[in-house]
Design a protein around this motif. Structure first.
Motif, PDB file in Angstrom:
ATOM      1  N   UNK A  47       0.803  -1.226   0.000  1.00 12.39           N
ATOM      2  CA  UNK A  47       0.000   0.000   0.000  1.00 12.39           C
ATOM      3  C   UNK A  47       0.835   1.276   0.000  1.00 12.39           C
ATOM      4  N   UNK A  48       2.042   1.210   0.556  1.00 16.71           N
ATOM      5  CA  UNK A  48       2.928   2.380   0.547  1.00 16.71           C
ATOM      6  C   UNK A  48       3.255   2.777  -0.884  1.00 16.71           C
ATOM      7  N   UNK A  49       3.671   1.814  -1.704  1.00 16.61           N
ATOM      8  CA  UNK A  49       4.050   2.133  -3.078  1.00 16.61           C
ATOM      9  C   UNK A  49       2.839   2.474  -3.946  1.00 16.61           C
ATOM     10  N   UNK A  50       1.658   2.073  -3.538  1.00 13.91           N
ATOM     11  CA  UNK A  50       0.449   2.440  -4.267  1.00 13.91           C
ATOM     12  C   UNK A  50       0.004   3.864  -3.950  1.00 13.91           C
ATOM     13  N   UNK A  51       0.555   4.429  -2.876  1.00  8.07           N
ATOM     14  CA  UNK A  51       0.130   5.751  -2.422  1.00  8.07           C
ATOM     15  C   UNK A  51       0.931   6.858  -3.104  1.00  8.07           C
ATOM     16  N   UNK A  52       0.250   7.927  -3.500  1.00  5.73           N
ATOM     17  CA  UNK A  52       0.931   9.069  -4.103  1.00  5.73           C
ATOM     18  C   UNK A  52       1.748   9.859  -3.088  1.00  5.73           C
ATOM     19  N   UNK A  53       1.586   9.558  -1.805  1.00  8.23           N
ATOM     20  CA  UNK A  53       2.342  10.273  -0.776  1.00  8.23           C
ATOM     21  C   UNK A  53       3.689   9.621  -0.479  1.00  8.23           C
ATOM     22  N   UNK A  54       4.024   8.529  -1.186  1.00 10.60           N
ATOM     23  CA  UNK A  54       5.329   7.889  -0.997  1.00 10.60           C
ATOM     24  C   UNK A  54       6.433   8.878  -1.350  1.00 10.60           C
ATOM     25  N   UNK A  55       7.389   9.044  -0.443  1.00  7.01           N
ATOM     26  CA  UNK A  55       8.438  10.046  -0.613  1.00  7.01           C
ATOM     27  C   UNK A  55       9.298   9.759  -1.847  1.00  7.01           C
TER      28      UNK A  55
ATOM     29  N   UNK B 136       9.337  13.661 -10.509  1.00  6.68           N
ATOM     30  CA  UNK B 136       7.991  13.230 -10.122  1.00  6.68           C
ATOM     31  C   UNK B 136       7.421  12.203 -11.095  1.00  6.68           C
ATOM     32  N   UNK B 137       7.417  12.482 -12.396  1.00 11.23           N
ATOM     33  CA  UNK B 137       6.899  11.442 -13.316  1.00 11.23           C
ATOM     34  C   UNK B 137       7.744  10.176 -13.311  1.00 11.23           C
ATOM     35  N   UNK B 138       9.053  10.320 -13.109  1.00  6.96           N
ATOM     36  CA  UNK B 138       9.909   9.142 -13.059  1.00  6.96           C
ATOM     37  C   UNK B 138       9.588   8.295 -11.831  1.00  6.96           C
ATOM     38  N   UNK B 139       9.338   8.939 -10.692  1.00  8.83           N
ATOM     39  CA  UNK B 139       8.988   8.220  -9.464  1.00  8.83           C
ATOM     40  C   UNK B 139       7.608   7.566  -9.600  1.00  8.83           C
ATOM     41  N   UNK B 140       6.670   8.259 -10.237  1.00 13.53           N
ATOM     42  CA  UNK B 140       5.343   7.694 -10.465  1.00 13.53           C
ATOM     43  C   UNK B 140       5.464   6.415 -11.295  1.00 13.53           C
ATOM     44  N   UNK B 141       6.254   6.462 -12.371  1.00 17.36           N
ATOM     45  CA  UNK B 141       6.456   5.291 -13.235  1.00 17.36           C
ATOM     46  C   UNK B 141       7.133   4.157 -12.464  1.00 17.36           C
TER      47      UNK B 141
ATOM     48  N   UNK C 164       7.095   3.567  -9.229  1.00 16.11           N
ATOM     49  CA  UNK C 164       6.163   2.964  -8.269  1.00 16.11           C
ATOM     50  C   UNK C 164       5.198   2.012  -8.958  1.00 16.11           C
ATOM     51  N   UNK C 165       4.713   2.388 -10.104  1.00 17.28           N
ATOM     52  CA  UNK C 165       3.785   1.532 -10.843  1.00 17.28           C
ATOM     53  C   UNK C 165       4.453   0.210 -11.228  1.00 17.28           C
ATOM     54  N   UNK C 166       5.717   0.295 -11.613  1.00 17.65           N
ATOM     55  CA  UNK C 166       6.434  -0.932 -11.974  1.00 17.65           C
ATOM     56  C   UNK C 166       6.641  -1.822 -10.749  1.00 17.65           C
ATOM     57  N   UNK C 167       6.954  -1.208  -9.613  1.00 18.83           N
ATOM     58  CA  UNK C 167       7.161  -1.972  -8.380  1.00 18.83           C
ATOM     59  C   UNK C 167       5.880  -2.680  -7.949  1.00 18.83           C
ATOM     60  N   UNK C 168       4.767  -1.989  -8.069  1.00 14.08           N
ATOM     61  CA  UNK C 168       3.481  -2.560  -7.661  1.00 14.08           C
ATOM     62  C   UNK C 168       3.082  -3.727  -8.561  1.00 14.08           C
ATOM     63  N   UNK C 169       3.431  -3.642  -9.853  1.00 12.02           N
ATOM     64  CA  UNK C 169       3.048  -4.683 -10.812  1.00 12.02           C
ATOM     65  C   UNK C 169       4.054  -5.828 -10.901  1.00 12.02           C
ATOM     66  N   UNK C 170       5.251  -5.608 -10.392  1.00 11.56           N
ATOM     67  CA  UNK C 170       6.333  -6.570 -10.591  1.00 11.56           C
ATOM     68  C   UNK C 170       5.984  -7.957 -10.038  1.00 11.56           C
ATOM     69  N   UNK C 171       6.341  -8.988 -10.814  1.00 10.24           N
ATOM     70  CA  UNK C 171       6.143 -10.376 -10.379  1.00 10.24           C
ATOM     71  C   UNK C 171       7.480 -11.075 -10.166  1.00 10.24           C
TER      72      UNK C 171
END
Length: 414
Positions: A134-142, A155-160, A162-169
Motif C-alpha cells: 500500500x505504501x508504493x500504491x500511495x501518491x504520498x510515498x516520498x 515526479x513522473x519518473x517516481x510515479x512510473x 512505483x507503478x512498476x514496483x506494484x506490478x512486478x512479479x
C-alpha cells in the motif's frame, strides 16, 4: 497455553528487540518461543527469558554483512542460494511440526513466508509502512533523494517506478524454485509475496493517517526497544561532568547496520566540535581502533530510551526503532538513511518538524548545516510537542490485534 513462535532476523537489532517487546506482552497468556538463523543478538532473547532455537544453516558473519549490504543496495551479491533456502525451509518446517504454534510472528525472516504457507500456519508480519504494497500504491510515498538530479522529471519518473514496483512479479530464483518444490500458490506480485495474513504497521498513525490500507493491515504504532532498567554508572558520570562543562550532549547511534566508514567520518566531525560531548554506542561498528577524546564516550549498546532527559539531540541512522526512540525523547535529531526505507522514516519526522535529514554524500558542509539547524528553537519545540502525542502502547496494541486475529482465524484457518 497456546504457542506463539517469533521469527525475527536475529542479526537485526531493531527487529529482534521489536519482537521481544511484543512477546513480553503476550507471555502471560501464551507460551512464546523464538527461532532464527543467527547468533548475533540471540543473547538479548535469552536474557529476556525466552527460549531461542538456533536453526541451520546458521548464517556466517560474512553472509549477514551481505544481506545488510543487499538491503542497503550497496551490493547485489545474494547469499540466498537454492540450497540455503531449501535447507532453511526444511529446518523451519521441522520446528513447526515439533512446536505446533497457533501463529508465527515475523519481522523480515524471508523464508518463513514460504514455510508458513507450506505448513498452513497463520503468519503475522510486524513492519514499518514504508516499502509495503500500500505504501508504493500511495501518491504520498516520498520521492527518493537520488532522483533529485532529474529535476522536473523526478515526479513522473517516481510515479512510473512505483507503478512498476506494484506490478512486478519478480522473485529471486532460489525462492521461486522453493515455491515450486513446496507446490505453493504464491501471490501474484513481488510485494504481496512479502505480505502476511495479518500485517501490523509500526509507523505512527499521525504520520500516515490519510493512507488507505487493505483489510489485512492494522496500525499498532511504535514498537521499540526498552531493554535494561538503568544506565551504566560511568555513562551518568560522563553526562554530569560534561553538563558542568556546559557541553551539549549528543547521542550518536547507527544501529546494527551502520557503515563503519561513515560512522568514523561523522564521529571525527563531532569530536572536533569543542561544544559537544558525544555518547556513542558504536564500538561494534568500529573495526579496529578509533581516536578517543575526553568529550567522547564510546560503548556497546545502551538502553537508549533512558537517555531522554540527559541529551540535547540525537544523531542517528534511519532505522525505525532508533527513530521512534528519538521521537519519544522529545529531543530533535539529525537522521541519515542507509537505504530508502530508513530515509522514509526520517522524512516523516522532517515533515512533522522534529528532525533534520542528512543526505548522501556526507560532507563537512552538510554536517555543519545540519548541526546548526538541529539547534533551532522551532525544531526543539516540535520535538517536545511530538513527545506529548507520541503513542507508547504499540506492543499492547500488537498483542490485542494478534489475539483478535487468532480468535477469528485460528479455528478455521486452512
Amino acid at each position: 497455553m497456546p504457542m506463539i513462535l517469533f521469527a525475527p532476523a536475529v542479526f537485526n537489532l531493531a527487529e529482534t528487540t521489536r519482537m521481544i517487546e511484543v512477546a513480553k506482552q503476550m507471555q502471560g497468556n501464551h507460551h512464546c518461543e523464538f527461532f532464527g538463523f543467527s547468533k548475533t543478538f540471540a543473547s538479548l532473547i535469552i536474557e529476556s527469558g525466552f527460549t531461542y532455537h538456533l536453526l541451520t544453516p546458521t548464517l556466517t558473519e560474512k553472509q549477514e554483512e551481505q544481506i545488510i549490504k543487499l538491503d542497503q543496495l550497496r551490493s547485489f551479491k545474494n547469499p540466498f542460494t537454492k540450497e540455503m533456502v531449501a535447507a532453511r525451509i526444511l529446518s523451519e518446517k521441522k520446528l513447526v511440526d515439533k512446536l505446533a504454534p497457533q501463529v508465527i510472528v515475523t519481522g523480515s525472516n524471508v523464508t518463513i513466508f514460504l514455510s508458513a504457507r507450506s505448513k498452513q500456519i497463520p503468519l503475522v508480519y510486524v513492519k514499518p509502512y514504508a516499502m509495503s504494497d500500500p505504501f508504493f500504491r500511495s501518491d504520498s510515498a516520498f520521492i527518493p533523494s537520488s532522483l533529485r538530479f532529474f529535476g522536473p522529471l523526478r515526479k513522473p519518473l517516481w510515479y512510473w517506478t512505483r507503478k512498476q514496483l506494484v506490478k512486478s512479479r519478480w522473485m529471486p530464483r532460489a525462492f521461486k524454485h522453493a515455491a515450486q518444490t513446496e507446490k505453493l500458490s504464491m501471490p501474484e506480485t513481488s510485494l504481496r509475496m512479502m505480505d502476511a495474513d495479518l500485517n501490523l504497521i509500526t509507523t505512527p498513525e499521525r504520520f500516515i493517517t490519510k493512507e488507505l490500507l487493505p483489510d489485512n493491515y492494522r496500525i499498532v504504532g511504535p514498537i521499540f526497544a526498552k531493554m535494561g532498567a538503568s544506565l551504566p554508572e560511568e555513562v551518568l558520570t560522563f553526562i554530569e561532568q560534561k553538563r558542568r562543562e556546559r557541553k551539549r550532549i549528543v547521542y550518536f547511534a547507527m544501529g546494527s547496520s551502520g557503515n563503519p566508514r561513515m560512522v568514523r567520518k561523522i564521529l571525527a566531525f563531532l569530536q572536533n566540535r569543542p561544544e559537544l560531548a558525544i555518547i556513542a554506542p558504536v564500538t561494534h561498528l568500529l573495526k579496529g581502533k578509533h581516536n578517543v577524546s575526553e568529550n567522547l564516550f564510546l560503548t556497546e549498546y545502551l538502553p537508549s530510551h533512558l537517555l531522554h532527559e540527559h541529551i540535547d539531540f540525537s544523531f542517528i541512522h534511519g532505522g525505525e526503532g532508533t527513530v521512534q526512540t528519538a521521537c519519544a525523547s522529545g529531543k530533535p535529531f539529525i537522521g541519515i538513511g542507509m537505504h530508502y526505507e530508513q530515509s522514509c522514516n526520517i522524512q516523516y519526522c522532517v515533515a512533522y518538524g522534529n528532525a533534520i535529514a542528512l543526505t548522501k554524500p556526507v560532507t563537512e558542509k552538510n554536517l555543519e548545516t545540519a548541526l546548526t539547524e538541529v539547534g533551532d528553537l522551532k525544531i526543539c519545540q516540535q520535538a517536545c510537542q511530538l513527545k506529548n502525542h507520541f503513542p507508547t502502547n504499540g506492543p499492547q496494541k500488537a498483542m490485542q490485534e494478534i489475539e483478535h486475529f487468532l480468535e477469528i482465524n485460528n479455528s478455521d484457518y486452512h
